[in-house]
Design a protein around this motif. Structure first.
Motif, PDB file in Angstrom:
ATOM      1  N   CYS A  17       0.853  -1.197   0.000  1.00 31.04           N
ATOM      2  CA  CYS A  17       0.000   0.000   0.000  1.00 31.04           C
ATOM      3  C   CYS A  17       0.885   1.241   0.000  1.00 31.04           C
ATOM      4  CB  CYS A  17      -0.881   0.029   1.246  1.00 31.04           C
ATOM      5  SG  CYS A  17      -2.086  -1.295   1.306  1.00 31.04           S
ATOM      6  N   ASN A  18       0.308   2.382  -0.356  1.00 31.08           N
ATOM      7  CA  ASN A  18       1.064   3.634  -0.306  1.00 31.08           C
ATOM      8  C   ASN A  18       1.102   4.193   1.110  1.00 31.08           C
ATOM      9  OD1 ASN A  18       1.347   3.526  -3.124  1.00 31.08           O
ATOM     10  ND2 ASN A  18      -0.703   4.410  -3.355  1.00 31.08           N
ATOM     11  N   THR A  19       0.031   3.915   1.859  1.00 31.59           N
ATOM     12  CA  THR A  19      -0.076   4.514   3.193  1.00 31.59           C
ATOM     13  C   THR A  19      -0.412   3.458   4.242  1.00 31.59           C
ATOM     14  OG1 THR A  19      -2.384   5.003   2.755  1.00 31.59           O
ATOM     15  CG2 THR A  19      -0.814   6.772   2.321  1.00 31.59           C
ATOM     16  N   ARG A  26       2.934   7.860   5.000  1.00 33.49           N
ATOM     17  CA  ARG A  26       3.591   7.156   3.929  1.00 33.49           C
ATOM     18  C   ARG A  26       4.252   5.879   4.458  1.00 33.49           C
ATOM     19  NH1 ARG A  26       7.757   7.390  -0.103  1.00 33.49           N
ATOM     20  NH2 ARG A  26       9.555   7.299   1.281  1.00 33.49           N
ATOM     21  N   ASN A  52      -7.900   1.765   5.542  1.00 34.92           N
ATOM     22  CA  ASN A  52      -7.278   1.905   4.233  1.00 34.92           C
ATOM     23  C   ASN A  52      -7.996   0.967   3.255  1.00 34.92           C
ATOM     24  OD1 ASN A  52      -5.557   1.489   2.015  1.00 34.92           O
ATOM     25  ND2 ASN A  52      -3.715   1.879   3.234  1.00 34.92           N
ATOM     26  N   GLN A  54      -7.471   0.372   0.061  1.00 29.77           N
ATOM     27  CA  GLN A  54      -6.579  -0.421  -0.783  1.00 29.77           C
ATOM     28  C   GLN A  54      -6.122  -1.686  -0.046  1.00 29.77           C
ATOM     29  OE1 GLN A  54      -2.648   1.210  -1.561  1.00 29.77           O
ATOM     30  NE2 GLN A  54      -2.744   0.568  -3.704  1.00 29.77           N
TER      31      GLN A  54
END
Ligand SMILES: [Zn+2]
Length: 485
Positions: A17-19, A26, A52, A54
Protein backbone atom coordinates in the motif's frame (compact mmCIF):
# COMPACT_ATOMS: atom_id res chain seq x y z
CA UNK A 1 5.90 -46.02 18.50
CA UNK A 2 4.10 -44.13 15.74
CA UNK A 3 4.91 -40.44 15.37
CA UNK A 4 2.85 -37.91 13.44
CA UNK A 5 4.06 -34.34 12.95
CA UNK A 6 1.26 -31.76 13.22
CA UNK A 7 1.86 -28.17 12.11
CA UNK A 8 -0.43 -25.18 11.66
CA UNK A 9 1.01 -21.99 10.22
CA UNK A 10 0.41 -18.29 10.84
CA UNK A 11 1.65 -16.03 8.09
CA UNK A 12 2.03 -12.24 8.25
CA UNK A 13 2.12 -10.38 4.96
CA UNK A 14 2.92 -6.68 4.64
CA UNK A 15 0.53 -5.29 2.05
CA UNK A 16 1.79 -3.24 -0.89
CA UNK A 17 0.00 0.00 0.00
CA UNK A 18 1.06 3.63 -0.31
CA UNK A 19 -0.08 4.51 3.19
CA UNK A 20 -0.59 2.94 6.63
CA UNK A 21 -3.61 0.87 7.72
CA UNK A 22 -5.45 3.52 9.75
CA UNK A 23 -3.81 6.85 8.85
CA UNK A 24 -2.39 8.66 5.82
CA UNK A 25 1.30 8.27 6.74
CA UNK A 26 3.59 7.16 3.93
CA UNK A 27 5.01 3.62 3.97
CA UNK A 28 8.67 4.11 3.17
CA UNK A 29 11.29 1.49 3.91
CA UNK A 30 14.59 3.03 4.94
CA UNK A 31 13.23 6.54 5.55
CA UNK A 32 14.69 8.57 8.45
CA UNK A 33 13.41 7.21 11.81
CA UNK A 34 10.08 8.65 12.97
CA UNK A 35 9.63 10.68 9.78
CA UNK A 36 6.40 8.88 8.75
CA UNK A 37 4.27 9.43 11.85
CA UNK A 38 1.13 11.37 12.81
CA UNK A 39 -1.21 11.66 15.83
CA UNK A 40 -3.03 8.43 14.83
CA UNK A 41 -0.01 6.11 14.64
CA UNK A 42 1.66 7.88 17.57
CA UNK A 43 -1.44 6.99 19.61
CA UNK A 44 -2.12 10.57 20.70
CA UNK A 45 -5.38 11.17 22.56
CA UNK A 46 -8.30 12.34 20.45
CA UNK A 47 -6.94 11.03 17.14
CA UNK A 48 -9.28 8.80 15.10
CA UNK A 49 -8.33 5.93 12.76
CA UNK A 50 -9.87 5.40 9.28
CA UNK A 51 -9.37 2.15 7.39
CA UNK A 52 -7.28 1.91 4.23
CA UNK A 53 -9.50 0.75 1.36
CA UNK A 54 -6.58 -0.42 -0.78
CA UNK A 55 -5.41 -2.70 2.04
CA UNK A 56 -8.89 -4.17 2.29
CA UNK A 57 -8.98 -4.81 -1.49
CA UNK A 58 -5.53 -6.46 -1.49
CA UNK A 59 -6.66 -8.68 1.38
CA UNK A 60 -9.92 -9.71 -0.27
CA UNK A 61 -8.07 -10.56 -3.50
CA UNK A 62 -5.63 -12.76 -1.54
CA UNK A 63 -8.48 -14.39 0.36
CA UNK A 64 -10.30 -15.24 -2.88
CA UNK A 65 -7.11 -16.82 -4.25
CA UNK A 66 -7.06 -18.99 -1.11
CA UNK A 67 -10.68 -20.08 -1.61
CA UNK A 68 -11.79 -18.25 1.54
CA UNK A 69 -15.36 -17.03 2.07
CA UNK A 70 -15.67 -13.26 2.38
CA UNK A 71 -17.78 -12.14 5.34
CA UNK A 72 -20.55 -9.65 4.57
CA UNK A 73 -19.95 -7.99 7.93
CA UNK A 74 -16.58 -7.61 9.61
CA UNK A 75 -15.40 -5.53 12.55
CA UNK A 76 -12.24 -4.32 14.28
CA UNK A 77 -10.97 -5.23 17.74
CA UNK A 78 -8.35 -3.94 20.12
CA UNK A 79 -5.77 -6.47 21.27
CA UNK A 80 -3.85 -5.54 24.42
CA UNK A 81 -0.20 -4.80 23.67
CA UNK A 82 2.14 -3.28 26.23
CA UNK A 83 5.37 -2.62 24.39
CA UNK A 84 6.48 0.87 23.35
CA UNK A 85 6.71 0.08 19.63
CA UNK A 86 2.91 0.43 19.44
CA UNK A 87 2.21 3.47 21.65
CA UNK A 88 -1.62 3.19 21.69
CA UNK A 89 -1.14 0.29 24.15
CA UNK A 90 -3.19 -1.93 21.87
CA UNK A 91 -3.01 -3.31 18.35
CA UNK A 92 -6.03 -2.97 16.06
CA UNK A 93 -6.83 -6.43 14.76
CA UNK A 94 -9.84 -8.65 14.01
CA UNK A 95 -10.92 -11.16 16.62
CA UNK A 96 -14.22 -13.04 16.32
CA UNK A 97 -15.49 -11.65 13.00
CA UNK A 98 -12.57 -11.68 10.54
CA UNK A 99 -13.23 -10.54 6.95
CA UNK A 100 -12.64 -14.07 5.59
CA UNK A 101 -12.99 -17.69 6.75
CA UNK A 102 -12.88 -21.38 5.70
CA UNK A 103 -10.62 -21.71 2.67
CA UNK A 104 -7.92 -24.06 1.42
CA UNK A 105 -4.75 -24.34 -0.66
CA UNK A 106 -3.53 -27.38 -2.58
CA UNK A 107 0.23 -27.79 -2.26
CA UNK A 108 2.11 -29.34 -5.20
CA UNK A 109 4.65 -31.77 -3.69
CA UNK A 110 7.87 -33.03 -5.26
CA UNK A 111 6.46 -36.55 -5.79
CA UNK A 112 3.74 -35.13 -8.06
CA UNK A 113 0.90 -35.43 -5.51
CA UNK A 114 -1.06 -32.53 -4.03
CA UNK A 115 -1.67 -31.98 -0.33
CA UNK A 116 -4.70 -29.92 0.76
CA UNK A 117 -4.26 -27.54 3.68
CA UNK A 118 -7.40 -25.93 5.09
CA UNK A 119 -7.19 -22.25 5.88
CA UNK A 120 -9.05 -21.18 8.99
CA UNK A 121 -9.15 -17.47 8.28
CA UNK A 122 -7.36 -14.38 7.04
CA UNK A 123 -7.72 -11.08 8.87
CA UNK A 124 -6.32 -7.57 8.77
CA UNK A 125 -4.29 -5.85 11.46
CA UNK A 126 -1.49 -3.33 11.93
CA UNK A 127 2.23 -3.92 12.39
CA UNK A 128 4.25 -2.56 15.33
CA UNK A 129 7.22 -0.20 15.05
CA UNK A 130 10.81 -1.18 15.86
CA UNK A 131 12.64 -1.11 19.18
CA UNK A 132 16.39 -0.77 18.96
CA UNK A 133 18.53 -1.82 21.89
CA UNK A 134 21.84 -3.00 20.51
CA UNK A 135 24.96 -0.92 21.07
CA UNK A 136 23.00 2.00 22.55
CA UNK A 137 23.19 3.54 26.04
CA UNK A 138 19.37 3.53 26.05
CA UNK A 139 16.65 1.97 23.87
CA UNK A 140 15.34 3.84 20.85
CA UNK A 141 12.06 3.48 19.02
CA UNK A 142 11.32 3.99 15.33
CA UNK A 143 7.58 4.23 14.68
CA UNK A 144 7.73 4.42 10.87
CA UNK A 145 6.53 0.83 10.65
CA UNK A 146 3.83 1.23 13.35
CA UNK A 147 0.46 0.97 11.62
CA UNK A 148 1.72 -0.82 8.48
CA UNK A 149 -1.14 -2.89 6.97
CA UNK A 150 -0.65 -6.56 7.78
CA UNK A 151 -2.62 -9.51 6.49
CA UNK A 152 -2.53 -12.51 8.82
CA UNK A 153 -3.34 -15.89 7.29
CA UNK A 154 -3.99 -18.80 9.67
CA UNK A 155 -4.01 -22.41 8.47
CA UNK A 156 -5.54 -25.43 10.18
CA UNK A 157 -2.98 -27.92 11.60
CA UNK A 158 -2.91 -29.87 8.32
CA UNK A 159 0.82 -29.79 7.61
CA UNK A 160 2.64 -33.05 8.32
CA UNK A 161 6.21 -32.61 7.11
CA UNK A 162 8.91 -29.92 6.93
CA UNK A 163 8.68 -30.12 3.11
CA UNK A 164 4.94 -29.33 3.18
CA UNK A 165 5.64 -26.32 5.38
CA UNK A 166 8.26 -25.00 2.96
CA UNK A 167 6.03 -25.56 -0.09
CA UNK A 168 3.17 -23.75 1.67
CA UNK A 169 5.46 -20.77 2.30
CA UNK A 170 6.65 -20.76 -1.31
CA UNK A 171 3.16 -21.05 -2.81
CA UNK A 172 1.77 -18.32 -0.54
CA UNK A 173 4.58 -15.99 -1.55
CA UNK A 174 3.75 -16.55 -5.23
CA UNK A 175 0.02 -16.05 -4.62
CA UNK A 176 0.34 -12.70 -2.85
CA UNK A 177 2.74 -11.55 -5.56
CA UNK A 178 0.45 -12.73 -8.39
CA UNK A 179 -2.59 -10.91 -6.97
CA UNK A 180 -0.43 -7.82 -6.40
CA UNK A 181 -1.17 -7.75 -2.66
CA UNK A 182 2.46 -7.70 -1.51
CA UNK A 183 6.01 -7.62 -2.81
CA UNK A 184 6.60 -10.34 -0.21
CA UNK A 185 10.32 -9.62 -0.03
CA UNK A 186 11.48 -11.90 2.77
CA UNK A 187 14.79 -10.13 3.44
CA UNK A 188 12.82 -6.94 4.11
CA UNK A 189 10.50 -8.84 6.47
CA UNK A 190 7.49 -8.29 4.20
CA UNK A 191 6.48 -11.93 4.73
CA UNK A 192 7.01 -13.78 8.04
CA UNK A 193 6.06 -17.31 9.05
CA UNK A 194 5.17 -18.72 12.46
CA UNK A 195 4.62 -22.49 12.55
CA UNK A 196 2.80 -24.05 15.55
CA UNK A 197 4.39 -27.45 15.94
CA UNK A 198 3.73 -30.58 17.97
CA UNK A 199 3.76 -34.36 17.71
CA UNK A 200 1.06 -37.00 18.06
CA UNK A 201 2.73 -40.12 19.37
CA UNK A 202 0.88 -43.42 19.48
CA UNK A 203 2.39 -45.96 21.86
CA UNK A 204 0.88 -49.09 23.41
CA UNK A 205 -2.55 -48.10 22.09
CA UNK A 206 -2.39 -44.70 23.77
CA UNK A 207 -2.06 -41.29 22.04
CA UNK A 208 0.29 -38.68 23.52
CA UNK A 209 0.45 -35.08 22.30
CA UNK A 210 3.61 -33.06 22.91
CA UNK A 211 3.25 -29.38 23.95
CA UNK A 212 2.70 -26.91 21.09
CA UNK A 213 5.65 -24.71 20.19
CA UNK A 214 5.25 -21.56 18.12
CA UNK A 215 8.44 -20.54 16.33
CA UNK A 216 8.40 -16.77 15.83
CA UNK A 217 9.29 -14.62 12.84
CA UNK A 218 10.82 -16.99 10.29
CA UNK A 219 11.77 -15.09 7.16
CA UNK A 220 13.21 -17.60 4.72
CA UNK A 221 11.98 -20.87 3.21
CA UNK A 222 15.08 -22.60 4.55
CA UNK A 223 14.33 -21.36 8.07
CA UNK A 224 10.71 -22.61 7.85
CA UNK A 225 11.77 -26.09 6.77
CA UNK A 226 14.70 -26.15 9.21
CA UNK A 227 12.76 -24.97 12.27
CA UNK A 228 9.96 -27.51 11.73
CA UNK A 229 12.43 -30.36 11.22
CA UNK A 230 14.40 -29.34 14.31
CA UNK A 231 11.29 -29.11 16.51
CA UNK A 232 10.04 -32.52 15.30
CA UNK A 233 13.37 -34.00 16.38
CA UNK A 234 13.63 -32.06 19.66
CA UNK A 235 10.11 -32.86 20.83
CA UNK A 236 10.55 -36.56 20.13
CA UNK A 237 13.82 -36.60 22.09
CA UNK A 238 12.12 -34.84 25.04
CA UNK A 239 9.28 -37.33 24.96
CA UNK A 240 11.63 -40.34 24.83
CA UNK A 241 13.38 -39.02 27.96
CA UNK A 242 10.15 -38.33 29.81
CA UNK A 243 6.70 -39.55 28.78
CA UNK A 244 5.04 -36.81 30.82
CA UNK A 245 6.28 -34.27 28.23
CA UNK A 246 2.72 -33.64 27.03
CA UNK A 247 0.28 -30.79 26.39
CA UNK A 248 -1.62 -31.61 29.58
CA UNK A 249 1.46 -31.03 31.72
CA UNK A 250 3.08 -28.13 29.88
CA UNK A 251 1.79 -24.81 28.47
CA UNK A 252 2.40 -23.46 25.01
CA UNK A 253 5.84 -22.07 24.29
CA UNK A 254 7.29 -19.45 21.99
CA UNK A 255 10.69 -20.22 20.56
CA UNK A 256 13.01 -18.34 18.20
CA UNK A 257 15.15 -19.69 15.38
CA UNK A 258 18.94 -19.44 15.34
CA UNK A 259 19.77 -19.61 11.64
CA UNK A 260 23.52 -20.07 12.16
CA UNK A 261 23.18 -22.94 14.64
CA UNK A 262 20.09 -24.43 13.01
CA UNK A 263 18.31 -24.66 16.39
CA UNK A 264 15.20 -23.25 18.04
CA UNK A 265 15.68 -21.32 21.31
CA UNK A 266 13.23 -20.91 24.19
CA UNK A 267 11.72 -17.40 24.44
CA UNK A 268 8.71 -17.44 26.75
CA UNK A 269 5.53 -19.25 27.77
CA UNK A 270 2.77 -18.22 25.41
CA UNK A 271 -0.30 -16.22 26.47
CA UNK A 272 -3.79 -17.60 26.00
CA UNK A 273 -6.04 -15.28 24.00
CA UNK A 274 -7.85 -14.11 27.17
CA UNK A 275 -4.58 -12.44 28.19
CA UNK A 276 -4.88 -10.16 25.17
CA UNK A 277 -8.18 -8.69 26.46
CA UNK A 278 -9.74 -8.27 23.04
CA UNK A 279 -12.70 -5.91 22.77
CA UNK A 280 -14.40 -4.14 19.83
CA UNK A 281 -12.74 -0.89 18.75
CA UNK A 282 -15.32 1.85 19.32
CA UNK A 283 -13.48 4.28 17.02
CA UNK A 284 -13.85 2.22 13.84
CA UNK A 285 -17.06 1.45 11.97
CA UNK A 286 -17.54 -2.19 10.95
CA UNK A 287 -17.19 -2.98 7.24
CA UNK A 288 -20.23 -4.13 5.30
CA UNK A 289 -19.01 -5.68 2.08
CA UNK A 290 -21.03 -4.55 -0.94
CA UNK A 291 -22.00 -7.46 -3.20
CA UNK A 292 -21.38 -5.50 -6.41
CA UNK A 293 -17.95 -4.38 -5.21
CA UNK A 294 -17.04 -7.96 -4.30
CA UNK A 295 -18.28 -9.33 -7.64
CA UNK A 296 -16.12 -6.79 -9.45
CA UNK A 297 -13.03 -8.00 -7.58
CA UNK A 298 -13.97 -11.63 -8.16
CA UNK A 299 -14.47 -11.03 -11.91
CA UNK A 300 -11.09 -9.35 -12.22
CA UNK A 301 -8.96 -11.93 -10.40
CA UNK A 302 -5.69 -12.64 -12.22
CA UNK A 303 -4.69 -16.19 -13.16
CA UNK A 304 -2.93 -17.96 -10.25
CA UNK A 305 0.59 -19.43 -10.58
CA UNK A 306 -0.42 -23.11 -10.43
CA UNK A 307 -3.16 -22.66 -13.04
CA UNK A 308 -0.77 -20.73 -15.23
CA UNK A 309 1.89 -23.42 -14.92
CA UNK A 310 -0.63 -26.12 -15.89
CA UNK A 311 -1.71 -24.06 -18.91
CA UNK A 312 1.90 -23.57 -20.03
CA UNK A 313 2.43 -27.35 -19.91
CA UNK A 314 -0.91 -28.52 -21.33
CA UNK A 315 -1.66 -25.84 -23.90
CA UNK A 316 1.75 -24.50 -24.87
CA UNK A 317 3.62 -27.81 -24.64
CA UNK A 318 6.37 -26.58 -22.30
CA UNK A 319 8.34 -28.96 -20.09
CA UNK A 320 7.29 -29.05 -16.38
CA UNK A 321 10.64 -27.62 -15.37
CA UNK A 322 10.49 -24.66 -17.77
CA UNK A 323 6.89 -23.93 -16.76
CA UNK A 324 7.95 -23.90 -13.07
CA UNK A 325 10.81 -21.52 -13.74
CA UNK A 326 8.61 -19.18 -15.79
CA UNK A 327 5.85 -19.04 -13.16
CA UNK A 328 8.20 -18.54 -10.19
CA UNK A 329 7.60 -14.78 -10.39
CA UNK A 330 4.53 -12.90 -11.54
CA UNK A 331 6.28 -10.31 -13.75
CA UNK A 332 8.18 -13.04 -15.63
CA UNK A 333 5.12 -15.27 -16.07
CA UNK A 334 3.09 -12.37 -17.46
CA UNK A 335 5.94 -11.18 -19.69
CA UNK A 336 6.29 -14.65 -21.24
CA UNK A 337 2.52 -14.97 -21.60
CA UNK A 338 2.25 -11.58 -23.33
CA UNK A 339 5.02 -12.57 -25.79
CA UNK A 340 3.12 -15.79 -26.61
CA UNK A 341 -0.06 -13.78 -27.17
CA UNK A 342 1.94 -11.46 -29.47
CA UNK A 343 2.53 -14.48 -31.71
CA UNK A 344 5.87 -15.75 -30.40
CA UNK A 345 6.46 -19.53 -30.51
CA UNK A 346 6.23 -20.70 -26.88
CA UNK A 347 9.17 -23.10 -26.70
CA UNK A 348 11.58 -20.64 -28.36
CA UNK A 349 10.38 -17.91 -26.00
CA UNK A 350 10.89 -20.19 -23.00
CA UNK A 351 14.45 -20.96 -24.20
CA UNK A 352 15.29 -17.29 -24.67
CA UNK A 353 13.99 -16.36 -21.21
CA UNK A 354 15.42 -19.29 -19.27
CA UNK A 355 18.78 -19.50 -21.09
CA UNK A 356 19.78 -15.85 -21.11
CA UNK A 357 16.86 -13.56 -20.22
CA UNK A 358 16.89 -14.40 -16.51
CA UNK A 359 20.67 -14.14 -16.17
CA UNK A 360 20.71 -10.80 -18.01
CA UNK A 361 18.00 -9.42 -15.72
CA UNK A 362 19.84 -10.60 -12.62
CA UNK A 363 23.12 -9.01 -13.85
CA UNK A 364 21.26 -5.75 -14.22
CA UNK A 365 19.39 -6.26 -10.89
CA UNK A 366 15.96 -5.76 -12.41
CA UNK A 367 12.92 -7.82 -13.34
CA UNK A 368 12.93 -9.36 -16.81
CA UNK A 369 10.09 -7.12 -18.00
CA UNK A 370 12.16 -4.07 -17.05
CA UNK A 371 15.04 -4.87 -19.42
CA UNK A 372 13.59 -2.71 -22.20
CA UNK A 373 12.50 -5.42 -24.65
CA UNK A 374 8.72 -5.41 -25.06
CA UNK A 375 6.84 -8.73 -25.27
CA UNK A 376 6.10 -7.90 -28.93
CA UNK A 377 9.81 -7.53 -29.75
CA UNK A 378 10.67 -10.67 -27.80
CA UNK A 379 8.09 -12.47 -29.94
CA UNK A 380 9.79 -11.11 -33.11
CA UNK A 381 13.12 -12.48 -31.88
CA UNK A 382 11.64 -15.91 -31.15
CA UNK A 383 10.02 -16.02 -34.59
CA UNK A 384 13.38 -15.36 -36.27
CA UNK A 385 14.79 -18.43 -34.49
CA UNK A 386 11.72 -20.53 -35.24
CA UNK A 387 11.76 -19.87 -39.00
CA UNK A 388 15.52 -20.45 -39.23
CA UNK A 389 16.45 -16.84 -40.03
CA UNK A 390 18.91 -16.86 -37.14
CA UNK A 391 20.34 -19.71 -35.08
CA UNK A 392 20.40 -20.13 -31.30
CA UNK A 393 23.87 -18.60 -30.86
CA UNK A 394 22.85 -15.54 -32.85
CA UNK A 395 19.64 -15.19 -30.83
CA UNK A 396 21.65 -14.54 -27.64
CA UNK A 397 23.69 -11.87 -29.47
CA UNK A 398 20.59 -10.30 -30.94
CA UNK A 399 18.90 -10.27 -27.51
CA UNK A 400 21.81 -8.24 -26.14
CA UNK A 401 21.70 -5.82 -29.07
CA UNK A 402 17.96 -5.33 -28.59
CA UNK A 403 18.53 -4.17 -25.00
CA UNK A 404 19.87 -0.88 -26.32
CA UNK A 405 18.49 -0.65 -29.88
CA UNK A 406 14.76 -0.31 -30.53
CA UNK A 407 14.86 -1.15 -34.25
CA UNK A 408 12.83 -4.22 -35.41
CA UNK A 409 14.56 -7.52 -34.60
CA UNK A 410 14.81 -8.59 -38.27
CA UNK A 411 16.48 -5.30 -39.23
CA UNK A 412 19.01 -5.65 -36.38
CA UNK A 413 19.79 -9.25 -37.38
CA UNK A 414 20.58 -8.04 -40.92
CA UNK A 415 22.60 -5.03 -39.76
CA UNK A 416 24.77 -7.11 -37.41
CA UNK A 417 25.26 -9.97 -39.92
CA UNK A 418 23.45 -12.52 -37.76
CA UNK A 419 21.27 -13.95 -40.54
CA UNK A 420 21.78 -17.67 -40.82
CA UNK A 421 22.93 -19.02 -44.19
CA UNK A 422 20.91 -21.98 -45.39
CA UNK A 423 21.99 -21.84 -49.06
CA UNK A 424 23.45 -25.33 -49.50
CA UNK A 425 25.64 -24.32 -52.49
CA UNK A 426 27.52 -21.77 -50.45
CA UNK A 427 27.74 -24.03 -47.38
CA UNK A 428 28.88 -27.00 -49.51
CA UNK A 429 31.89 -24.93 -50.58
CA UNK A 430 32.84 -24.37 -46.95
CA UNK A 431 32.33 -28.06 -46.12
CA UNK A 432 34.60 -29.10 -49.00
CA UNK A 433 37.30 -26.69 -47.84
CA UNK A 434 37.16 -28.03 -44.29
CA UNK A 435 37.25 -31.69 -45.39
CA UNK A 436 40.24 -31.00 -47.64
CA UNK A 437 42.14 -29.26 -44.83
CA UNK A 438 41.48 -31.94 -42.17
CA UNK A 439 42.32 -35.30 -43.67
CA UNK A 440 43.08 -36.88 -40.27
CA UNK A 441 39.63 -36.06 -38.82
CA UNK A 442 37.96 -37.24 -42.04
CA UNK A 443 39.83 -40.54 -41.75
CA UNK A 444 38.72 -40.91 -38.07
CA UNK A 445 35.09 -40.50 -39.02
CA UNK A 446 35.20 -42.82 -42.04
CA UNK A 447 37.05 -45.63 -40.23
CA UNK A 448 34.41 -45.55 -37.50
CA UNK A 449 37.18 -45.38 -34.86
CA UNK A 450 36.67 -44.44 -31.23
CA UNK A 451 37.41 -40.86 -32.16
CA UNK A 452 34.68 -40.73 -34.83
CA UNK A 453 32.18 -38.77 -32.71
CA UNK A 454 34.70 -36.21 -31.58
CA UNK A 455 36.10 -35.83 -35.11
CA UNK A 456 32.62 -35.24 -36.54
CA UNK A 457 32.03 -32.52 -33.92
CA UNK A 458 35.37 -30.97 -34.74
CA UNK A 459 34.57 -30.79 -38.48
CA UNK A 460 31.16 -29.31 -37.72
CA UNK A 461 32.81 -26.66 -35.56
CA UNK A 462 35.30 -25.82 -38.29
CA UNK A 463 32.55 -25.23 -40.86
CA UNK A 464 30.57 -23.07 -38.40
CA UNK A 465 33.71 -21.06 -37.68
CA UNK A 466 34.43 -20.45 -41.38
CA UNK A 467 30.84 -19.25 -41.83
CA UNK A 468 31.36 -16.88 -38.86
CA UNK A 469 28.57 -18.68 -37.04
CA UNK A 470 26.05 -17.89 -39.74
CA UNK A 471 25.63 -21.29 -41.41
CA UNK A 472 22.46 -23.16 -40.57
CA UNK A 473 23.77 -26.01 -38.35
CA UNK A 474 21.13 -28.38 -39.67
CA UNK A 475 22.25 -27.88 -43.30
CA UNK A 476 25.93 -28.24 -42.30
CA UNK A 477 25.20 -31.46 -40.45
CA UNK A 478 23.29 -32.93 -43.37
CA UNK A 479 26.04 -32.04 -45.89
CA UNK A 480 28.76 -33.47 -43.62
CA UNK A 481 26.82 -36.70 -43.20
CA UNK A 482 26.37 -37.05 -46.96
CA UNK A 483 29.99 -36.35 -47.79
CA UNK A 484 31.45 -38.57 -45.05
CA UNK A 485 29.27 -41.60 -45.69
ZN1 LIG B 1 0.24 8.02 10.94
Amino acid sequence: MEVKLVVGMEIHVQLACNTKMFCGCRLGYGDAPNSNVCPVCLGLPGSLPVINKQAFEHSVRTALALNLNIAEFTKWDRKGYYYPDLPKNYQISQYDLPFSYDGYIDLPLADGTAHRVRINRAHLEEDAGKNQHEGLPHSQIDLNRAGTPLLEIVTEPDLNSPEQCRVLAQELQKIVQFVGASHANMQLGQMRFEPNINLQITMDGKVYKTPIVEVKNLNSFRAVEGAVAYEAWRQLEEFKKDHSFTRENHGKQNRGWDDAKGETIFQREKEESSDYRYFPDPDLVPVKVDAGWLKNIRDNMPEMPLAMKARFVNELGLKEYDASVLTAEAPMARYFDAAVKAGGPAKRLANIITQFGISTASEKSCAIDELGITPQRLAELAKLVEDGTINATASAKLFNIMLTDDAPAAELAEKHSLIQKSDSGEIEKLVDEVLAANAKAVEDVRSGSKKAGAARGFLMGQVMQRSKGQANPKVVSELLAKKLS
